[in-house]
Design a protein around this motif. Structure first.
Motif, PDB file in Angstrom:
ATOM      1  N   LYS A   2       0.685  -9.782  19.273  1.00  0.00           N
ATOM      2  CA  LYS A   2       1.519  -8.614  18.961  1.00  0.00           C
ATOM      3  C   LYS A   2       1.234  -8.061  17.561  1.00  0.00           C
ATOM      4  N   HIS A   3       0.435  -8.784  16.796  1.00  0.00           N
ATOM      5  CA  HIS A   3       0.103  -8.337  15.440  1.00  0.00           C
ATOM      6  C   HIS A   3      -1.355  -7.901  15.317  1.00  0.00           C
ATOM      7  N   GLY A  20       3.629   5.821  10.084  1.00  0.00           N
ATOM      8  CA  GLY A  20       3.135   4.619   9.448  1.00  0.00           C
ATOM      9  C   GLY A  20       1.938   4.922   8.578  1.00  0.00           C
ATOM     10  N   ALA A  41       4.668  -1.291   2.553  1.00  0.00           N
ATOM     11  CA  ALA A  41       5.504  -1.858   3.617  1.00  0.00           C
ATOM     12  C   ALA A  41       6.985  -1.824   3.267  1.00  0.00           C
ATOM     13  N   ASP A  97       6.030   1.536   8.116  1.00  0.00           N
ATOM     14  CA  ASP A  97       5.253   0.579   8.903  1.00  0.00           C
ATOM     15  C   ASP A  97       3.793   0.627   8.445  1.00  0.00           C
ATOM     16  N   THR A 132      -0.287  -0.827   8.978  1.00  0.00           N
ATOM     17  CA  THR A 132      -1.371  -1.522   9.673  1.00  0.00           C
ATOM     18  C   THR A 132      -2.521  -1.672   8.687  1.00  0.00           C
ATOM     19  N   LEU A 162      -0.219 -10.518   7.112  1.00  0.00           N
ATOM     20  CA  LEU A 162       1.143 -10.438   7.623  1.00  0.00           C
ATOM     21  C   LEU A 162       2.171 -10.737   6.540  1.00  0.00           C
ATOM     22  N   GLY A 216       4.059  -7.856   4.793  1.00  0.00           N
ATOM     23  CA  GLY A 216       5.026  -7.048   5.526  1.00  0.00           C
ATOM     24  C   GLY A 216       4.373  -6.114   6.523  1.00  0.00           C
ATOM     25  N   SER A 275       2.712  -4.899   9.892  1.00  0.00           N
ATOM     26  CA  SER A 275       3.039  -5.298  11.259  1.00  0.00           C
ATOM     27  C   SER A 275       1.806  -5.659  12.069  1.00  0.00           C
ATOM     28  N   THR A 276       0.662  -5.076  11.705  1.00  0.00           N
ATOM     29  CA  THR A 276      -0.527  -5.191  12.539  1.00  0.00           C
ATOM     30  C   THR A 276      -1.782  -5.211  11.677  1.00  0.00           C
TER      31      THR A 276
END
Length: 204
Positions: A14-15, A135, A161, A165, A167, A181, A184, A186-187
């Motif tokens: 999920k990341h 983001g 972050a 959001d 990445t 990660l 902070g 998310s991906t």
């Protein structure tokens, strides 16, 4: 040849977003299918033509990927100048996430991310205008190049972050993933460290 995923992806699904640009042109759809089957989003780098950039995923390949990957699992990073990216926008299919240079608007229903390289540093990350963006895609490596991520840029991710959001993209590896990660974010977008090619079994 066939595409497999590096075993370390388990637990990070999920990341992660897998960059199919890292796969050979004839294997990109197969790479996308492997990613989707593992529950990992698909990331596509499309380069603006005529700007001295490497050849990314072509628009025809993108159309094929869009027909294969579920809409909400497909993200497209348009790499190039603001003018070059704007010229490509009418050819981009409906996707879940669209990553464009800071200051460039998005299209359609896609979540729009401001792609950031050297426009922002740690000091300015708290002030940069991100109005209209869902983001920020922070590059850890200059867009259109290959190599190792610059871990010093993770401090910029931490600052961003706090606002939006985030990445991370560019040279991310298994060993850098925990630090990514911890900012902070998310991906993380991962290509060569995630997508492995190997010879087909005998008879294929």
């Amino acid at each position: 040849m066939t595409i497999t995923l590096a075993p370390w992806h388990v637990g990070y699904e999920k990341h992660l977003a897998g960059s199919v640009y890292a796969a050979a042109p004839g294997l990109r759809t197969q790479a996308a299918e492997a990613l989707v089957a593992a529950g990992i989003a698909v990331h596509v780098d499309v380069m603006a033509p005529g700007e001295g950039l490497p050849v990314g995923v072509t628009l025809d390949e993108l159309d094929e990927l869009a027909a294969t990957v579920p809409h909400d699992m497909l993200g497209v990073h348009l790499v190039g100048s603001a003018d070059g990216v704007r010229a490509m926008l009418p050819r981009i299919p409906d996707v879940g996430d669209l990553y464009v240079p800071l200051g460039t608007p998005g299209i359609g229903s896609a979540r729009v991310w401001a792609a950031i390289w050297d426009e922002v540093d740690e000091a300015s990350a708290s002030m940069v205008d991100l109005t209209g963006y869902d983001g920020a895609l922070l590059m850890l490596l200059e867009p259109g190049t290959s190599g190792v991520a610059d871990p010093d840029r993770l401090s910029i991710a931490t600052a961003l972050a706090r606002r939006i959001d985030v990445t991370l993209d560019g040279g991310v590896t298994e060993h850098l993933m925990p630090a990514c990660l911890s900012t902070g974010a998310s991906t993380a977008v991962v290509g060569r460290a995630l997508l492995l090619d190997s010879p087909l079994p005998e008879g294929h």
